[in-house]
Design a protein around this motif. Structure first.
Motif, PDB file in Angstrom:
ATOM      1  N   GLU A 211      25.800 -18.414   7.637  1.00 11.95           N
ATOM      2  CA  GLU A 211      24.806 -17.514   7.032  1.00 11.95           C
ATOM      3  C   GLU A 211      24.328 -16.451   8.009  1.00 11.95           C
ATOM      4  OE1 GLU A 211      24.444 -20.755   7.555  1.00 11.95           O
ATOM      5  OE2 GLU A 211      22.709 -20.959   8.894  1.00 11.95           O
ATOM      6  N   THR A 212      24.444 -16.716   9.315  1.00  5.93           N
ATOM      7  CA  THR A 212      23.959 -15.732  10.294  1.00  5.93           C
ATOM      8  C   THR A 212      24.924 -14.556  10.450  1.00  5.93           C
ATOM      9  OG1 THR A 212      25.018 -16.777  12.210  1.00  5.93           O
ATOM     10  CG2 THR A 212      22.826 -17.592  11.618  1.00  5.93           C
TER      11      THR A 212
ATOM     12  N   GLU B  72      24.942 -10.867   7.025  1.00  5.33           N
ATOM     13  CA  GLU B  72      24.260  -9.578   6.937  1.00  5.33           C
ATOM     14  C   GLU B  72      25.093  -8.448   7.567  1.00  5.33           C
ATOM     15  OE1 GLU B  72      20.134 -10.087   7.515  1.00  5.33           O
ATOM     16  OE2 GLU B  72      19.732  -8.301   6.297  1.00  5.33           O
ATOM     17  N   SER B  73      25.761  -8.742   8.680  1.00  6.53           N
ATOM     18  CA  SER B  73      26.531  -7.684   9.349  1.00  6.53           C
ATOM     19  C   SER B  73      27.811  -7.336   8.569  1.00  6.53           C
ATOM     20  CB  SER B  73      26.878  -8.103  10.776  1.00  6.53           C
ATOM     21  OG  SER B  73      27.845  -9.130  10.758  1.00  6.53           O
TER      22      SER B  73
ATOM     23  N   ILE C  76      27.750  -6.755   5.339  1.00  8.14           N
ATOM     24  CA  ILE C  76      27.333  -5.991   4.157  1.00  8.14           C
ATOM     25  C   ILE C  76      27.576  -4.497   4.369  1.00  8.14           C
ATOM     26  CG2 ILE C  76      25.315  -5.337   2.745  1.00  8.14           C
ATOM     27  CD1 ILE C  76      24.194  -8.168   3.308  1.00  8.14           C
TER      28      ILE C  76
ATOM     29  N   THR D 132      29.075  -3.580  -1.003  1.00  9.72           N
ATOM     30  CA  THR D 132      28.911  -5.020  -1.255  1.00  9.72           C
ATOM     31  C   THR D 132      28.121  -5.255  -2.540  1.00  9.72           C
ATOM     32  OG1 THR D 132      28.856  -5.341   1.132  1.00  9.72           O
ATOM     33  CG2 THR D 132      28.197  -7.210  -0.223  1.00  9.72           C
TER      34      THR D 132
ATOM     35  N   ASP E  72      17.712 -14.926   0.496  1.00 12.31           N
ATOM     36  CA  ASP E  72      16.836 -13.901   1.078  1.00 12.31           C
ATOM     37  C   ASP E  72      17.643 -12.644   1.437  1.00 12.31           C
ATOM     38  OD1 ASP E  72      14.332 -12.969   2.359  1.00 12.31           O
ATOM     39  OD2 ASP E  72      15.581 -13.085   4.162  1.00 12.31           O
ATOM     40  N   ILE E  73      18.818 -12.835   2.015  1.00 12.85           N
ATOM     41  CA  ILE E  73      19.686 -11.688   2.342  1.00 12.85           C
ATOM     42  C   ILE E  73      20.043 -10.946   1.049  1.00 12.85           C
ATOM     43  CG2 ILE E  73      21.982 -11.002   3.200  1.00 12.85           C
ATOM     44  CD1 ILE E  73      21.803 -13.472   5.111  1.00 12.85           C
TER      45      ILE E  73
ATOM     46  N   ARG F 212      17.110  -8.938  -0.361  1.00 10.61           N
ATOM     47  CA  ARG F 212      16.796  -7.748   0.428  1.00 10.61           C
ATOM     48  C   ARG F 212      17.829  -6.646   0.270  1.00 10.61           C
ATOM     49  NH1 ARG F 212      17.211  -8.617   5.367  1.00 10.61           N
ATOM     50  NH2 ARG F 212      17.486 -10.869   5.538  1.00 10.61           N
ATOM     51  N   HIS F 213      19.081  -7.013  -0.017  1.00 11.97           N
ATOM     52  CA  HIS F 213      20.145  -6.007  -0.145  1.00 11.97           C
ATOM     53  C   HIS F 213      20.551  -5.777  -1.604  1.00 11.97           C
ATOM     54  CE1 HIS F 213      20.981  -5.575   4.196  1.00 11.97           C
ATOM     55  NE2 HIS F 213      20.566  -6.824   4.258  1.00 11.97           N
TER      56      HIS F 213
END
Ligand SMILES: *Cc1c(COP(=O)(O)O)cnc(C)c1O
Length: 376
Positions: free
Chosen positions: A109-110, A113-114, A116, A120, A140-141, A144-145
């Protein structure tokens, strides 16, 4: 020979299939399908559960519900079954593979985000071995996106994340009831539609693009072709088989969990000596014993391990060849970032016999063979 898998059979399947035949209603959405839908909705709290012809077709429905367009990007692990990728590739999506965590073999999961970009659209967490992905962070990711989340919970029926059943957390969840899964109907699956805006469309897609479901509920006076769609509903004969198992879902689950715990107890000493690695179940996750795997130290050792077990009558099997290295994966996808664990750990992973009704005697034969291989 101790098989790797034996499809579940609990006893009532024959009676229920006979009942379905006697009812002269063997097409989809009869009494048994409705019972399965109600069971999934009550037990898991799915907003709308709908049986499908497979886990793969459940994923196809999910991709349609996400309205995937050519060029859209979908983030998923490379360590998964081809179906997870196919359903989105069919509609022209570009697959963006992200590395897995070595402890659970789930998407890291970490690293999401990079990966995206402005293209996406969807994140597809796959709950490997029925152990949950880190869903709070993933949701949550996504929020937010402004992305959608499709859970591939093919292996995750009856598992939970922080008390929430897998398949009910993302916008859509996909289950498989293939004969290799914990609960079976031969070939079959289900979607759990959790996003309220997708519910009506899901019924339409599944019924050849018609508003037939509304018609049967008396909400419209004739039914019509209103959207694209396909026939995603399974026969009542399959649903009857499945319902027999859902009725005793806890018994199946406990039986598998017992075998899992026994394996785990037996192999922890080997892990402590640094001979093998074992699966990790994070604290907030309750799993369903879909699978028991170990990781050998290398690919060569795994090959020797599998043939050693086979000579002793034990079928152990490796799992996915990472999709990004497969011909279709190269064509439809790209790997984002470094492949630190996907290839290295999939090369080491081997699954042991695990099914409902695995006897103590057979389990002990497996344990003995594994210990012998490591001279214990
Ligand atoms: C089994 C499985 C599927 C496909 O399910 P079918 O019912 O065989 O079509 C998809 N994804 C994962 C992770 C699976 O394990």
């Amino acid at each position: 020979m101790i098989n790797f898998n034996v499809p579940p059979l609990v006893g009532k399947e024959h009676d229920y299939i006979r009942e379905a035949i006697a009812s002269h209603k063997i097409c989809g959405d009869g009494a048994f399908s409705k019972k399965c839908h109600a069971w999934l909705e009550e037990r898991f709290g799915c907003r709308k559960a709908l049986l499908t012809t497979s886990g793969s077709s459940a994923l196809d429905m999910a991709a349609l519900l996400c309205d995937i367009q050519p060029g859209d990007e979908v983030i998923l692990p490379s360590f998964t079954f081809s179906s997870t990728a196919n359903s989105f590739a069919i509609y022209g999506a570009k697959l963006v593979f992200v590395d897995v965590r070595p402890d659970t073999m789930n998407i890291d999961e970490t690293l999401i985000e990079s990966a995206i970009t402005e293209k996406t659209r969807v994140i597809v967490p796959v709950h490997y071995a029925g152990v949950a992905c880190e869903m709070d962070i993933i949701m949550d990711i996504a929020r937010r996106h402004n992305l959608l989340v499709v859970e591939d919970a093919a292996q995750g029926v009856m598992s939970t994340y922080k008390g929430r059943p897998l398949g009910t957390i993302g916008d859509v969840g996909c289950y498989s009831f293939h004969e290799t899964k914990n609960y079976s109907m031969g070939e079959g699956g289900a979607v759990s539609v959790n996003n309220p805006e997708m519910v009506e469309r899901a019924e339409i897609l599944r019924e050849k693009g018609t508003n037939r479901a509304k018609f049967f509920r008396g909400q419209v006076d004739k039914y019509n072709w209103v959207d694209i769609g396909d026939s995603f509903l399974p026969s009542e004969l399959n649903a009857a088989y499945l319902y027999a198992q859902l009725e005793v879902a806890d018994e199946i689950n406990n039986n598998r969990l017992h075998s899992w715990e026994e394996y785990d107890k037996a192999f922890r000493p080997l892990e402590a000596e640094g001979l093998i690695d074992l699966p990790v179940v994070p604290e907030d996750c309750v799993h369903n014993a879909h699978m028991y795997y170990i990781k050998c130290r290398s690919l060569e050792e795994r090959t020797a391990f599998i043939s050693f077990l086979k000579e002793r009558g034990v079928m152990a099997v490796f799992h996915y060849v990472p999709l990004h290295s497969a011909p279709a994966g190269l064509k439809f996808g790209r790997f984002h970032g470094e492949d630190k664990y996907t290839t290295a750990d999939s090369d080491r992973l081997v699954r042991l016999p695990m099914y409902y009704g695995l006897t103590e005697e057979d389990r002990n034969t497996v344990i003995k063979a594994v210990k012998e291989f490591y001279n214990k």
